[in-house]
Design a protein around this motif. Structure first.
Motif, PDB file in Angstrom:
ATOM      1  N   VAL A  54       0.876  -1.169   0.000  1.00 27.03           N
ATOM      2  CA  VAL A  54       0.000   0.000   0.000  1.00 27.03           C
ATOM      3  C   VAL A  54       0.913   1.219   0.000  1.00 27.03           C
ATOM      4  O   VAL A  54       1.699   1.403   0.925  1.00 27.03           O
ATOM      5  CB  VAL A  54      -0.928   0.011   1.240  1.00 27.03           C
ATOM      6  CG1 VAL A  54      -1.770   1.267   1.267  1.00 27.03           C
ATOM      7  CG2 VAL A  54      -1.797  -1.236   1.278  1.00 27.03           C
ATOM      8  N   ASP A  55       0.832   2.027  -1.062  1.00 26.96           N
ATOM      9  CA  ASP A  55       1.682   3.201  -1.189  1.00 26.96           C
ATOM     10  C   ASP A  55       0.906   4.458  -0.826  1.00 26.96           C
ATOM     11  O   ASP A  55      -0.220   4.657  -1.292  1.00 26.96           O
ATOM     12  CB  ASP A  55       2.191   3.347  -2.628  1.00 26.96           C
ATOM     13  CG  ASP A  55       3.189   2.285  -3.011  1.00 26.96           C
ATOM     14  OD1 ASP A  55       3.984   1.888  -2.136  1.00 26.96           O
ATOM     15  OD2 ASP A  55       3.186   1.847  -4.180  1.00 26.96           O
ATOM     16  N   VAL A  56       1.520   5.288  -0.002  1.00 27.98           N
ATOM     17  CA  VAL A  56       0.948   6.586   0.367  1.00 27.98           C
ATOM     18  C   VAL A  56       1.979   7.643  -0.001  1.00 27.98           C
ATOM     19  O   VAL A  56       3.063   7.683   0.571  1.00 27.98           O
ATOM     20  CB  VAL A  56       0.619   6.663   1.879  1.00 27.98           C
ATOM     21  CG1 VAL A  56       0.107   8.047   2.238  1.00 27.98           C
ATOM     22  CG2 VAL A  56      -0.380   5.594   2.269  1.00 27.98           C
ATOM     23  N   PHE A  57       1.632   8.478  -0.974  1.00 27.97           N
ATOM     24  CA  PHE A  57       2.511   9.562  -1.404  1.00 27.97           C
ATOM     25  C   PHE A  57       1.817  10.886  -1.115  1.00 27.97           C
ATOM     26  O   PHE A  57       0.677  11.087  -1.524  1.00 27.97           O
ATOM     27  CB  PHE A  57       2.819   9.467  -2.904  1.00 27.97           C
ATOM     28  CG  PHE A  57       3.574   8.229  -3.281  1.00 27.97           C
ATOM     29  CD1 PHE A  57       4.931   8.121  -3.002  1.00 27.97           C
ATOM     30  CD2 PHE A  57       2.936   7.175  -3.897  1.00 27.97           C
ATOM     31  CE1 PHE A  57       5.624   6.973  -3.340  1.00 27.97           C
ATOM     32  CE2 PHE A  57       3.628   6.028  -4.241  1.00 27.97           C
ATOM     33  CZ  PHE A  57       4.978   5.931  -3.964  1.00 27.97           C
ATOM     34  N   ALA A  58       2.500  11.775  -0.411  1.00 23.15           N
ATOM     35  CA  ALA A  58       1.951  13.094  -0.100  1.00 23.15           C
ATOM     36  C   ALA A  58       2.881  14.154  -0.676  1.00 23.15           C
ATOM     37  O   ALA A  58       4.097  14.101  -0.482  1.00 23.15           O
ATOM     38  CB  ALA A  58       1.818  13.275   1.405  1.00 23.15           C
ATOM     39  N   LEU A  59       2.296  15.106  -1.386  1.00 21.77           N
ATOM     40  CA  LEU A  59       3.048  16.216  -1.952  1.00 21.77           C
ATOM     41  C   LEU A  59       2.502  17.499  -1.344  1.00 21.77           C
ATOM     42  O   LEU A  59       1.323  17.823  -1.521  1.00 21.77           O
ATOM     43  CB  LEU A  59       2.905  16.250  -3.478  1.00 21.77           C
ATOM     44  CG  LEU A  59       3.548  17.446  -4.188  1.00 21.77           C
ATOM     45  CD1 LEU A  59       5.063  17.433  -3.991  1.00 21.77           C
ATOM     46  CD2 LEU A  59       3.194  17.421  -5.669  1.00 21.77           C
ATOM     47  N   VAL A  60       3.340  18.222  -0.623  1.00 21.72           N
ATOM     48  CA  VAL A  60       2.931  19.466   0.019  1.00 21.72           C
ATOM     49  C   VAL A  60       3.151  20.601  -0.977  1.00 21.72           C
ATOM     50  O   VAL A  60       4.281  20.878  -1.377  1.00 21.72           O
ATOM     51  CB  VAL A  60       3.731  19.723   1.319  1.00 21.72           C
ATOM     52  CG1 VAL A  60       3.331  21.046   1.947  1.00 21.72           C
ATOM     53  CG2 VAL A  60       3.535  18.574   2.288  1.00 21.72           C
ATOM     54  N   LEU A  61       2.045  21.238  -1.363  1.00 24.15           N
ATOM     55  CA  LEU A  61       2.122  22.350  -2.303  1.00 24.15           C
ATOM     56  C   LEU A  61       2.351  23.678  -1.599  1.00 24.15           C
ATOM     57  O   LEU A  61       3.026  24.556  -2.118  1.00 24.15           O
ATOM     58  CB  LEU A  61       0.831  22.435  -3.135  1.00 24.15           C
ATOM     59  CG  LEU A  61       0.529  21.225  -4.000  1.00 24.15           C
ATOM     60  CD1 LEU A  61      -0.830  21.380  -4.666  1.00 24.15           C
ATOM     61  CD2 LEU A  61       1.617  21.020  -5.031  1.00 24.15           C
TER      62      LEU A  61
END
Length: 173
Positions: A54-61
């Motif tokens: 299970v992949d969780v990718f977060a990108l903070v803009l």
């Protein structure tokens, strides 16, 4: 990779170069990624996903402070919305101590002047803490006060998160 009876959780947090006021100054991505993993791993029923990652990718803009608690709560909502089997959603809140004052979900400016920080991630329905991080110098009374403040806020945030999930599910039907 070898066969595994339980699934794996993979978390990655990254920041855009323009996410903070100082160009290119994102927080420590590896440390935040490890903390996100720690906060979520106890909530996901990985036994129901053999041979799966299970992949969780977060990108903070845009970073405005209290990034990690927001990322943890949003990632938990995303996992639940995706149908990943979980024991409970994970809500997360942080508190900053500035002098004698406790500030919940501080801004970047408040974080810059903090004497200490307290972050808690929990599964509100189960009354279980999945992660607790404490930095700086705290008195026992202030830790107790911060913990009560965070647990109460996590409980309220968990109710809001559940209602958002229910509302989203009802619009799909």
């Amino acid at each position: 990779m070898m066969y595994s009876d339980i699934g794996r959780l993979n978390c990655n947090i990254s920041y855009t170069t323009f996410s903070t006021s100082i160009r290119g100054q994102g927080s420590d991505n590896k440390e935040f990624s490890a903390m996100l993993h720690k906060a979520l791993e106890g909530a996901i029923i990985l036994e129901s996903f053999p041979k799966t990652t299970v992949d969780v990718f977060a990108l903070v803009l845009e970073s405005g402070g209290s990034d990690l608690p927001v990322i943890i709560s949003c990632a938990s909502l995303a996992l639940a919305d995706a149908g990943i089997m979980m024991y409970d959603i994970v809500s997360s809140v942080s508190v900053t101590c500035i002098g004698k004052n406790l500030i919940i979900d501080p801004t970047s400016e408040e974080e810059d002047h903090q004497d200490g920080s307290f972050l808690i991630s929990c599964m509100p329905s189960r009354n279980e803490v999945t992660q607790l991080t404490l930095t700086g110098e705290w008195t026992t009374a202030k830790v107790h006060e911060a913990m009560e403040l965070c647990i109460d806020a996590c409980s309220k945030l968990g109710d809001i998160m559940r209602s958002c999930l229910k509302e989203a599910a009802s619009t799909l039907q």
